[in-house]
Write an enzyme that holds these catalytic residues in place. Structure first.
Site, PDB file in Angstrom:
ATOM      1  N   GLU A 249      -0.514   9.500   1.546  1.00  0.00           N
ATOM      2  CA  GLU A 249      -1.286  10.406   2.409  1.00  0.00           C
ATOM      3  C   GLU A 249      -1.456   9.841   3.821  1.00  0.00           C
ATOM      4  O   GLU A 249      -1.530  10.601   4.799  1.00  0.00           O
ATOM      5  CB  GLU A 249      -2.670  10.635   1.802  1.00  0.00           C
ATOM      6  CG  GLU A 249      -3.643  11.328   2.733  1.00  0.00           C
ATOM      7  CD  GLU A 249      -5.019  11.488   2.125  1.00  0.00           C
ATOM      8  OE1 GLU A 249      -5.367  12.632   1.833  1.00  0.00           O
ATOM      9  OE2 GLU A 249      -5.746  10.491   1.935  1.00  0.00           O
ATOM     10  N   ASP A 250      -1.535   8.513   3.914  1.00  0.00           N
ATOM     11  CA  ASP A 250      -1.880   7.931   5.213  1.00  0.00           C
ATOM     12  C   ASP A 250      -0.756   7.987   6.233  1.00  0.00           C
ATOM     13  O   ASP A 250      -1.009   7.797   7.423  1.00  0.00           O
ATOM     14  CB  ASP A 250      -2.343   6.472   5.011  1.00  0.00           C
ATOM     15  CG  ASP A 250      -3.674   6.429   4.289  1.00  0.00           C
ATOM     16  OD1 ASP A 250      -4.532   7.267   4.610  1.00  0.00           O
ATOM     17  OD2 ASP A 250      -3.844   5.586   3.397  1.00  0.00           O
TER      18      ASP A 250
ATOM     19  N   CYS B  10      -5.248  10.235  -1.560  1.00  0.00           N
ATOM     20  CA  CYS B  10      -4.357   9.243  -0.930  1.00  0.00           C
ATOM     21  C   CYS B  10      -2.974   9.186  -1.555  1.00  0.00           C
ATOM     22  O   CYS B  10      -2.025   8.768  -0.913  1.00  0.00           O
ATOM     23  CB  CYS B  10      -4.917   7.827  -1.075  1.00  0.00           C
ATOM     24  SG  CYS B  10      -6.664   7.684  -0.990  1.00  0.00           S
TER      25      CYS B  10
ATOM     26  N   ARG C 175       0.871  -1.584   7.428  1.00  0.00           N
ATOM     27  CA  ARG C 175       1.252  -0.304   6.833  1.00  0.00           C
ATOM     28  C   ARG C 175       2.201   0.507   7.721  1.00  0.00           C
ATOM     29  O   ARG C 175       2.745   1.524   7.266  1.00  0.00           O
ATOM     30  CB  ARG C 175      -0.012   0.500   6.482  1.00  0.00           C
ATOM     31  CG  ARG C 175      -0.923  -0.232   5.481  1.00  0.00           C
ATOM     32  CD  ARG C 175      -1.814   0.704   4.729  1.00  0.00           C
ATOM     33  NE  ARG C 175      -1.044   1.757   4.072  1.00  0.00           N
ATOM     34  CZ  ARG C 175      -1.579   2.849   3.552  1.00  0.00           C
ATOM     35  NH1 ARG C 175      -2.873   3.028   3.600  1.00  0.00           N
ATOM     36  NH2 ARG C 175      -0.820   3.772   2.983  1.00  0.00           N
TER      37      ARG C 175
ATOM     38  N   ASP D  64       0.806  -1.225   0.000  1.00  0.00           N
ATOM     39  CA  ASP D  64       0.000   0.000   0.000  1.00  0.00           C
ATOM     40  C   ASP D  64       0.840   1.277   0.000  1.00  0.00           C
ATOM     41  O   ASP D  64       0.307   2.373   0.234  1.00  0.00           O
ATOM     42  CB  ASP D  64      -0.919   0.010   1.232  1.00  0.00           C
ATOM     43  CG  ASP D  64      -2.129  -0.897   1.052  1.00  0.00           C
ATOM     44  OD1 ASP D  64      -2.851  -0.716   0.054  1.00  0.00           O
ATOM     45  OD2 ASP D  64      -2.348  -1.780   1.901  1.00  0.00           O
TER      46      ASP D  64
ATOM     47  N   HIS E 101     -12.120   5.913   5.245  1.00  0.00           N
ATOM     48  CA  HIS E 101     -11.515   7.082   5.893  1.00  0.00           C
ATOM     49  C   HIS E 101     -12.461   8.284   5.857  1.00  0.00           C
ATOM     50  O   HIS E 101     -13.355   8.347   5.013  1.00  0.00           O
ATOM     51  CB  HIS E 101     -10.241   7.501   5.147  1.00  0.00           C
ATOM     52  CG  HIS E 101      -9.060   6.605   5.340  1.00  0.00           C
ATOM     53  ND1 HIS E 101      -8.351   6.075   4.287  1.00  0.00           N
ATOM     54  CD2 HIS E 101      -8.450   6.173   6.464  1.00  0.00           C
ATOM     55  CE1 HIS E 101      -7.352   5.345   4.762  1.00  0.00           C
ATOM     56  NE2 HIS E 101      -7.379   5.386   6.079  1.00  0.00           N
TER      57      HIS E 101
ATOM     58  N   ARG F  70      -9.371   2.781  11.341  1.00  0.00           N
ATOM     59  CA  ARG F  70      -7.912   2.984  11.325  1.00  0.00           C
ATOM     60  C   ARG F  70      -7.428   4.007  12.360  1.00  0.00           C
ATOM     61  O   ARG F  70      -6.245   4.013  12.706  1.00  0.00           O
ATOM     62  CB  ARG F  70      -7.476   3.464   9.937  1.00  0.00           C
ATOM     63  CG  ARG F  70      -7.791   2.501   8.807  1.00  0.00           C
ATOM     64  CD  ARG F  70      -6.901   1.278   8.845  1.00  0.00           C
ATOM     65  NE  ARG F  70      -7.252   0.316   7.817  1.00  0.00           N
ATOM     66  CZ  ARG F  70      -6.818   0.374   6.559  1.00  0.00           C
ATOM     67  NH1 ARG F  70      -6.013   1.342   6.178  1.00  0.00           N
ATOM     68  NH2 ARG F  70      -7.174  -0.544   5.696  1.00  0.00           N
TER      69      ARG F  70
HETATM   70  C1  CIR Z   1      -5.614   0.618   2.721  1.00  0.00           C
HETATM   71  O1  CIR Z   1      -6.592  -0.075   2.959  1.00  0.00           O
HETATM   72  O2  CIR Z   1      -4.925   1.113   3.608  1.00  0.00           O
HETATM   73  C2  CIR Z   1      -5.244   0.847   1.274  1.00  0.00           C
HETATM   74  N1  CIR Z   1      -5.534  -0.306   0.499  1.00  0.00           N
HETATM   75  C3  CIR Z   1      -5.977   2.047   0.725  1.00  0.00           C
HETATM   76  C4  CIR Z   1      -5.632   3.321   1.428  1.00  0.00           C
HETATM   77  C5  CIR Z   1      -6.292   4.499   0.825  1.00  0.00           C
HETATM   78  N2  CIR Z   1      -5.863   5.694   1.462  1.00  0.00           N
HETATM   79  C6  CIR Z   1      -6.639   6.746   1.696  1.00  0.00           C
HETATM   80  O3  CIR Z   1      -7.826   6.721   1.440  1.00  0.00           O
HETATM   81  N3  CIR Z   1      -6.079   7.796   2.280  1.00  0.00           N
END
Ligand code: CIR
Length: 256
Positions: free
Chosen positions: A65-66, A247, A85, A60, A160, A130
């Site tokens: 962004e995360d 993201c 992650r 991922d 999110h 999360r």
């Molecule tokens: C996840 O589930 O963490 C990733 N497959 C997708 C993350 C998407 N990020 C976001 O919306 N900020």
């Protein structure tokens, strides 16, 4: 100068985390081509793009962004809610160190940047699968000295906060009222997604324009009718990994 940190797409993308979607085959080559178009769209808007190299073992990693929230005063490295992650944070720490003092969310706090919507001095944070209360408290403690107000927001039905609502311009948001309480934005210019397009609330406003996915023509029509200057982006492959437009970058003002 605006800088966007992005990341090359990992070859292991198909092993990504999924919460609300069924797993389906992802064409990594196509995803990479679409991602390059996204980076080029940012470049055309005058944003400098710093692409981090591929992290093959971090499926991922493209969803940068995360792992960080960058404010003018500091960069907050997150502690993503999905344990797979959490190792993604370290290279972002290296990338951001030249630009901002760094702070970190620590255990037991978890926080995904996708849950953090900064609008002026207000920071809305989604309480999602999360992001937990301890993560929100730490974010509030780091940002209070800089006069930010943190507001925790319930998020239901999506991954999110920014799956449910994003900023379009000053005082204007795009949201899905089934996933977030639209009363939070009473008095703002609110555009609701077309009801047949629940995942259409993630738009990326930058440089006076709004990057918006080609997959949602109904919502695009609503935005165009309100005069938003849209840049169409095909992000269909990364959408299968539950990723959207915001993201894929961390955008901030970098000196120079
Ligand atoms: C996840 O589930 O963490 C990733 N497959 C997708 C993350 C998407 N990020 C976001 O919306 N900020």
């Amino acid at each position: 100068m605006l800088l966007a940190i992005t990341s090359a797409i990992s070859r292991s993308l198909e092993r990504c985390e999924l919460t609300h979607l069924e797993r389906e085959p992802i064409d990594v080559g196509r995803a990479r081509a679409q991602h390059r178009d996204y980076e080029e769209a940012l470049s055309r808007l005058g944003v400098a793009v710093l692409r981090l190299p591929e992290s093959p073992e971090q499926p991922d990693a493209v969803f940068v962004e995360d792992v960080a929230v960058v404010l003018p005063e500091l960069a907050l490295l997150t502690r993503p809610g999905a344990p797979s992650r959490q190792p993604e944070v370290e290279r972002m720490a290296l990338a951001l160190a030249p630009y901002r003092p760094l702070a970190r969310i620590n255990a037991p706090g978890t926080l995904d940047g996708g849950d953090v919507l900064v609008i002026g001095r207000r920071i809305f944070v989604g309480l999602s699968s999360r992001t937990n209360a301890a993560g929100v408290e730490q974010l509030a403690a780091f940002t209070a000295p800089h006069a930010y107000r943190v507001e925790a927001v319930a998020v239901t039905g999506c991954l999110h906060l920014k799956s449910a609502v994003t900023a379009l311009a000053e005082g204007a948001v795009l949201l899905n009222p089934l996933w977030i309480d639209s009363a939070i934005f009473r008095g703002w210019e609110v555009t609701e997604v077309d009801p047949s397009e629940p995942a259409a609330a993630n738009a990326l406003a930058v440089g006076g324009k709004v990057l918006f996915p080609t997959a949602y023509p109904g919502t695009r029509g609503r935005l165009a009718a309100r005069g938003f200057d849209l840049v169409p982006i095909d992000a269909s492959e990364l959408a299968k990994a539950e990723g959207a437009l915001t993201c894929c970058s961390v955008i901030f003002e970098a000196a120079g």
